[in-house]
Design a protein around this motif. Structure first.
Motif, PDB file in Angstrom:
ATOM      1  N   VAL A   1      29.302  39.063  41.857  1.00 37.63           N
ATOM      2  CA  VAL A   1      28.643  39.839  43.417  1.00 37.63           C
ATOM      3  C   VAL A   1      29.727  39.668  44.482  1.00 37.63           C
ATOM      4  N   VAL A   2      30.095  38.612  44.797  1.00 36.33           N
ATOM      5  CA  VAL A   2      31.257  38.255  45.874  1.00 36.33           C
ATOM      6  C   VAL A   2      32.583  39.099  45.488  1.00 36.33           C
ATOM      7  N   ARG A   3      32.905  38.903  44.347  1.00 33.21           N
ATOM      8  CA  ARG A   3      34.184  39.525  44.090  1.00 33.21           C
ATOM      9  C   ARG A   3      34.131  41.084  44.014  1.00 33.21           C
ATOM     10  N   ARG A   4      32.986  41.284  43.700  1.00 30.49           N
ATOM     11  CA  ARG A   4      32.642  42.817  43.695  1.00 30.49           C
ATOM     12  C   ARG A   4      32.836  43.430  45.116  1.00 30.49           C
ATOM     13  N   HIS A   5      32.179  42.757  45.850  1.00 33.68           N
ATOM     14  CA  HIS A   5      32.342  43.237  47.452  1.00 33.68           C
ATOM     15  C   HIS A   5      33.471  43.099  48.217  1.00 33.68           C
ATOM     16  N   ALA A   6      34.154  42.040  47.628  1.00 28.81           N
ATOM     17  CA  ALA A   6      35.704  41.734  48.190  1.00 28.81           C
ATOM     18  C   ALA A   6      36.481  43.081  47.777  1.00 28.81           C
ATOM     19  N   ALA A   7      36.381  43.478  46.826  1.00 25.63           N
ATOM     20  CA  ALA A   7      36.958  44.764  46.094  1.00 25.63           C
ATOM     21  C   ALA A   7      36.602  45.871  46.818  1.00 25.63           C
ATOM     22  N   LEU A   8      35.503  45.950  47.141  1.00 26.43           N
ATOM     23  CA  LEU A   8      34.924  47.125  47.644  1.00 26.43           C
ATOM     24  C   LEU A   8      35.458  47.238  49.232  1.00 26.43           C
ATOM     25  N   ALA A   9      35.229  45.950  50.013  1.00 30.11           N
ATOM     26  CA  ALA A   9      35.754  45.730  51.383  1.00 30.11           C
ATOM     27  C   ALA A   9      37.227  46.280  51.198  1.00 30.11           C
ATOM     28  N   ALA A  10      38.192  45.664  50.419  1.00 29.38           N
ATOM     29  CA  ALA A  10      39.558  46.037  50.483  1.00 29.38           C
ATOM     30  C   ALA A  10      39.821  47.648  50.443  1.00 29.38           C
ATOM     31  N   GLY A  11      39.042  48.388  49.576  1.00 27.35           N
ATOM     32  CA  GLY A  11      39.148  49.547  49.523  1.00 27.35           C
ATOM     33  C   GLY A  11      38.790  50.453  50.803  1.00 27.35           C
ATOM     34  N   ARG A  12      37.750  49.909  51.266  1.00 26.94           N
ATOM     35  CA  ARG A  12      37.028  50.671  52.242  1.00 26.94           C
ATOM     36  C   ARG A  12      37.785  50.450  53.954  1.00 26.94           C
ATOM     37  N   ILE A  13      38.627  49.405  53.841  1.00 27.45           N
ATOM     38  CA  ILE A  13      39.325  48.883  54.929  1.00 27.45           C
ATOM     39  C   ILE A  13      40.669  49.866  54.878  1.00 27.45           C
ATOM     40  N   ARG A  14      41.126  49.994  53.698  1.00 28.95           N
ATOM     41  CA  ARG A  14      42.076  51.063  53.530  1.00 28.95           C
ATOM     42  C   ARG A  14      43.456  50.447  53.917  1.00 28.95           C
ATOM     43  N   HIS A  15      43.717  49.410  53.876  1.00 29.40           N
ATOM     44  CA  HIS A  15      44.985  48.692  54.172  1.00 29.40           C
ATOM     45  C   HIS A  15      46.025  48.902  53.038  1.00 29.40           C
ATOM     46  N   PRO A  16      47.188  49.366  53.299  1.00 30.69           N
ATOM     47  CA  PRO A  16      48.192  49.235  52.208  1.00 30.69           C
ATOM     48  C   PRO A  16      48.225  48.015  51.308  1.00 30.69           C
ATOM     49  N   SER A  17      48.159  46.811  51.969  1.00 26.53           N
ATOM     50  CA  SER A  17      48.056  45.603  51.159  1.00 26.53           C
ATOM     51  C   SER A  17      46.935  45.491  50.170  1.00 26.53           C
ATOM     52  N   GLY A  18      45.725  46.296  50.358  1.00 30.59           N
ATOM     53  CA  GLY A  18      44.855  46.249  49.610  1.00 30.59           C
ATOM     54  C   GLY A  18      44.954  46.330  48.075  1.00 30.59           C
ATOM     55  N   ARG A  19      46.236  47.152  47.815  1.00 37.61           N
ATOM     56  CA  ARG A  19      46.860  47.478  46.404  1.00 37.61           C
ATOM     57  C   ARG A  19      46.868  46.051  45.561  1.00 37.61           C
ATOM     58  N   GLY A  20      47.741  45.268  46.461  1.00 38.01           N
ATOM     59  CA  GLY A  20      47.883  43.960  45.860  1.00 38.01           C
ATOM     60  C   GLY A  20      46.802  42.914  45.552  1.00 38.01           C
ATOM     61  N   LEU A  21      45.745  43.156  46.064  1.00 36.31           N
ATOM     62  CA  LEU A  21      44.518  42.523  46.006  1.00 36.31           C
ATOM     63  C   LEU A  21      43.597  42.953  44.797  1.00 36.31           C
ATOM     64  N   LEU A  22      43.845  44.488  44.581  1.00 36.00           N
ATOM     65  CA  LEU A  22      42.683  45.048  43.782  1.00 36.00           C
ATOM     66  C   LEU A  22      43.351  45.118  42.552  1.00 36.00           C
ATOM     67  N   LEU A  23      44.528  45.195  42.362  1.00 35.23           N
ATOM     68  CA  LEU A  23      45.278  45.373  40.837  1.00 35.23           C
ATOM     69  C   LEU A  23      44.935  44.475  39.847  1.00 35.23           C
TER      70      LEU A  23
ATOM     71  N   THR B   1      19.814  34.947  39.569  1.00 33.88           N
ATOM     72  CA  THR B   1      20.042  33.657  40.584  1.00 33.88           C
ATOM     73  C   THR B   1      20.160  34.093  42.084  1.00 33.88           C
ATOM     74  N   PRO B   2      19.476  33.629  42.786  1.00 33.52           N
ATOM     75  CA  PRO B   2      19.422  33.791  44.189  1.00 33.52           C
ATOM     76  C   PRO B   2      20.976  33.414  44.842  1.00 33.52           C
ATOM     77  N   LEU B   3      21.377  34.383  45.840  1.00 33.58           N
ATOM     78  CA  LEU B   3      22.350  34.071  46.584  1.00 33.58           C
ATOM     79  C   LEU B   3      22.442  32.698  47.311  1.00 33.58           C
ATOM     80  N   ALA B   4      23.435  31.820  47.148  1.00 31.82           N
ATOM     81  CA  ALA B   4      23.542  30.850  47.949  1.00 31.82           C
ATOM     82  C   ALA B   4      23.713  31.095  49.422  1.00 31.82           C
ATOM     83  N   ALA B   5      23.607  29.927  50.300  1.00 31.57           N
ATOM     84  CA  ALA B   5      23.627  30.483  51.787  1.00 31.57           C
ATOM     85  C   ALA B   5      25.039  30.722  52.125  1.00 31.57           C
ATOM     86  N   THR B   6      26.226  30.165  51.471  1.00 30.41           N
ATOM     87  CA  THR B   6      27.553  30.360  51.478  1.00 30.41           C
ATOM     88  C   THR B   6      27.702  31.681  51.091  1.00 30.41           C
ATOM     89  N   GLU B   7      27.206  32.326  49.927  1.00 33.94           N
ATOM     90  CA  GLU B   7      27.622  33.523  49.413  1.00 33.94           C
ATOM     91  C   GLU B   7      27.063  34.543  50.274  1.00 33.94           C
TER      92      GLU B   7
END
Length: 463
Positions: free
Chosen positions: A56-78, A19-25
């Motif tokens: 695909v959006v959730r996956r990239h959100a997870a990847l961004a949380a890791g790459r930004i390396r903010h301590p609060s990323g743990r709570g988002l990723l678990l 399915t193609p990505l919607a413009a918002t995605e």
């Protein structure tokens, strides 16, 4: 946008996006890329996209949380570790590995269950667990390696666990050793890597046997671990390990030969030194340079190889070998290296003069010997000579400070960076005005090397 979605961890495990990505995605993925690029932690945006409907959006959100390396990323990723889409869960594990937060061990360990968790998730969780580097992480990885079935193994997950476990403290080798016996060479070479990467005398008997493995990758990692100290500590004895290495130096595989020569740099016996001396004459640059470097590590023990090293410095030999041989001679026979360094410094080629500067640094030569090179017309030579002058001086405050000040006036960014690195070692509060001026000047440079070196030097003064 297709390229964006194809490069994330876990991408190979999912079915192609139909399915193609919607413009918002598409806009959401672009926003995530902006946050990553800026290393900007925006919890509202990240948490909202981590709960998006499309994997695909959730996956990239997870990847961004890791790459930004903010301590609060743990709570988002678990919570994403348990995502119903395995590519999202695998990416969350990967991202937690980037955070390397030891408090996530329990959550990551719970994903090391091949009976209940998709293999791609287990593999990423194993890699992330290794990055924690704790005793608990080793125990979790060892449990996976100990309990996974040898028949029809989960190659991806076990392979990652074998590569990850050397990041942790030493421990029981049994979980690794059972994978040495597998018929799968992809797992055997990883087991050999695990044994050699975290040196343990108890692994030496197995590494001796693996040095004759039919797979070249296994042999190359095995010979890496056959150092003299470990062989002696194991009870096998350095002589037996050295004999295996000498045979491996004639292996049909180049990587095995090179790694054997490298390990031979820990064996000071006459037969090994003679073979290393012979290999400095090889037409294969990997072999000749590695042999020279190994002789240099042996220092005065390799005095019998000094003539071979000197022959390797001849002008008809490749400059990379000549440089390595000269630097080795500085350890093996310093007096001869000092004379040769003078000759190198007179050569027209800048690489030879850089080699001379580095040799003088290793020899801790006098400032008068280094001064012509510090003022060399080629900034690459001048930068190397400044680095060597600092190394040779030991205490730069009394001997090379004038040279460092002179280096700050250079129009070349790398010369100024070398001078600033010297000031960082000096770490004198009185130099702060000079360093601030150097930082200000660096803002007009096209390269940031001097600017970063100035920041380091200012930081050293402030400490």
């Amino acid at each position: 946008m297709a390229a964006i979605t194809a490069c994330a961890p876990g991408a190979a495990a999912r079915a192609p996006q139909q399915t193609p990505l919607a413009a918002t995605e598409a806009d959401a993925l672009a926003a995530l890329l902006r946050l990553e690029d800026r290393r900007e932690w925006d919890y509202a945006t990240l948490s909202g996209l981590a709960a998006a409907q499309r994997p695909v959006v959730r996956r990239h959100a997870a990847l961004a949380a890791g790459r930004i390396r903010h301590p609060s990323g743990r709570g988002l990723l678990l919570p994403l570790l348990a995502d119903p889409d395995s590519s999202v869960a695998a990416t969350a594990a990967f991202a937690l590995g980037l955070l390397a937060d030891t408090t996530t061990l329990t959550a990551l360990s719970s994903r090391l269950d091949l009976s209940a968790i998709p293999e791609t998730v287990v593999a990423e969780a194993a890699a992330a667990t290794g990055k924690l580097g704790t005793e608990g992480a080793r125990q979790a990885l060892a449990n996976l390696l100990r309990t996974a079935p040898l028949i029809s193994p989960a190659r991806l997950a076990i392979g990652e666990a074998l590569l990850a476990i050397p990041r942790t403290p030493r421990g029981d080798l049994a979980p690794i050793l059972r994978w040495v016996e597998t018929s799968d060479p992809e797992l055997r070479w990883r087991a050999a890597y695990a044994l050699a990467r975290r040196p343990d005398p108890a692994a030496t008997p197995t590494l001796l046997r693996l040095a004759a493995d039919p797979d070249a990758r296994v042999r190359s990692f095995a010979v890496r671990g056959l150092t003299a100290p470990l062989a002696d500590s194991s009870g096998i004895g350095a002589a037996q390990a050295a004999a295996v290495l000498r045979r491996a130096a004639a292996d049909r595989d180049r990587a095995v030969r090179v790694h054997a020569l490298r390990s031979m740099g820990t064996h000071p016996d006459a037969e090994t030194i003679a073979l290393l001396a012979q290999q400095t004459g090889s037409t294969d640059a990997w072999m000749s340079i590695t042999a020279a470097e190994s002789l240099g590590r042996l220092g005065p023990h390799a005095a019998a190889a000094a003539p071979a090293l000197e022959r390797a410095t001849a002008q008809e030999r490749p400059i990379a070998l000549r440089s390595a041989a000269l630097l080795a001679l500085a350890s093996v026979l310093p007096a001869r290296a000092s004379a040769l360094a003078v000759d190198f410094a007179r050569e027209p080629g800048w690489r030879a003069r850089v080699a001379a500067a580095r040799a003088h640094g290793a020899l801790r030569s006098s400032q008068s010997e280094l001064l012509p090179l510090v003022r060399d017309r080629d900034p690459r030579v001048a930068a190397a000579a400044l680095e060597s002058a600092v190394a040779a001086a030991g205490d730069p405050s009394t001997t090379v400070r004038p040279l460092l000040i002179e280096g700050l006036a250079s129009p070349d960014v790398m010369v100024r960076a070398a001078a600033l690195a010297g000031f960082a070692k000096l770490a004198e509060p009185s130099t702060l005005p000079l360093l601030l001026d150097a930082y200000g000047r660096s803002q007009a440079d096209t390269l940031n090397d001097a600017g970063l070196a100035a920041v380091d030097a200012i930081g050293a003064v402030q400490r």
